[in-house]
Design an enzyme around this catalytic site. Structure first.
Site, PDB file in Angstrom:
ATOM      1  N   ARG A  91      27.673  -2.337   9.509  1.00 28.06           N
ATOM      2  CA  ARG A  91      27.696  -2.272   8.046  1.00 28.06           C
ATOM      3  C   ARG A  91      27.383  -3.641   7.460  1.00 28.06           C
ATOM      4  O   ARG A  91      27.282  -4.624   8.161  1.00 28.06           O
ATOM      5  CB  ARG A  91      29.087  -1.863   7.543  1.00 28.06           C
ATOM      6  N   HIS A  92      27.277  -3.671   6.176  1.00 26.92           N
ATOM      7  CA  HIS A  92      27.155  -4.934   5.442  1.00 26.92           C
ATOM      8  C   HIS A  92      28.392  -5.028   4.563  1.00 26.92           C
ATOM      9  O   HIS A  92      28.813  -4.025   3.988  1.00 26.92           O
ATOM     10  CB  HIS A  92      25.884  -4.926   4.584  1.00 26.92           C
TER      11      HIS A  92
END
Length: 148
Positions: free
Chosen positions: A111-112
């Protein structure tokens, strides 16, 4: 003369005489605090990026020193590149979030920490990476998916 040294912790650090390996630099820089999944814990990057990026930073500094020598008649320069410093400097999102909002970096997997959707997703025929970092791109993504 332009002299560059690359080490784990820098020549003037209290840790200057300690051996350093890439995994040690990744851990001590905090990079491993964001690399890995919450379920499995921190992990090093799949490549020895501390070693490689320290070399890139040193080459960049040497190039700058060569330019300075020509432009300003600099006689000599000493360049000290530490793997831990290099890896710390490369943590743009986590450190920005920490300094701006007081939120400590954490394991994010693929994810970011501030953009979504931004991850690896299972599709019928394998994995797909979706990385959307703006509202405009999200609208285009929704149009492509027929979800407007």
């Amino acid at each position: 003369m332009i002299y560059a040294s690359i080490s784990g912790f820098g020549q003037d650090s209290p840790l200057a005489n300690y051996p350093a390996y890439d995994i040690v630099a990744q851990a001590m820089s905090g990079l491993m605090s964001v690399t890995g999944f919450p379920q499995t814990g921190p992990t090093r990057s799949g490549e020895s990026i501390g070693d490689v990026c320290a070399g890139i930073f040193a080459a960049w500094a040497i190039s700058s020193a060569l330019f300075a020598r020509e432009a300003h008649q600099e006689k000599a320069q000493y360049i000290d590149v530490a793997m831990v410093d290099v890896l710390l400097s490369m943590q743009l999102t986590g450190l920005s979030n920490l300094f701006a909002n007081g939120i400590a970096p954490s394991l994010v997997g693929n994810r970011h920490p501030v953009s979504t959707p931004f991850d690896t997703y299972q599709a019928q025929d394998g994995l797909v990476v979706i990385a959307i970092a703006s509202e405009k791109l999200f609208q285009r993504f929704c149009e492509c998916m027929g979800k407007t």
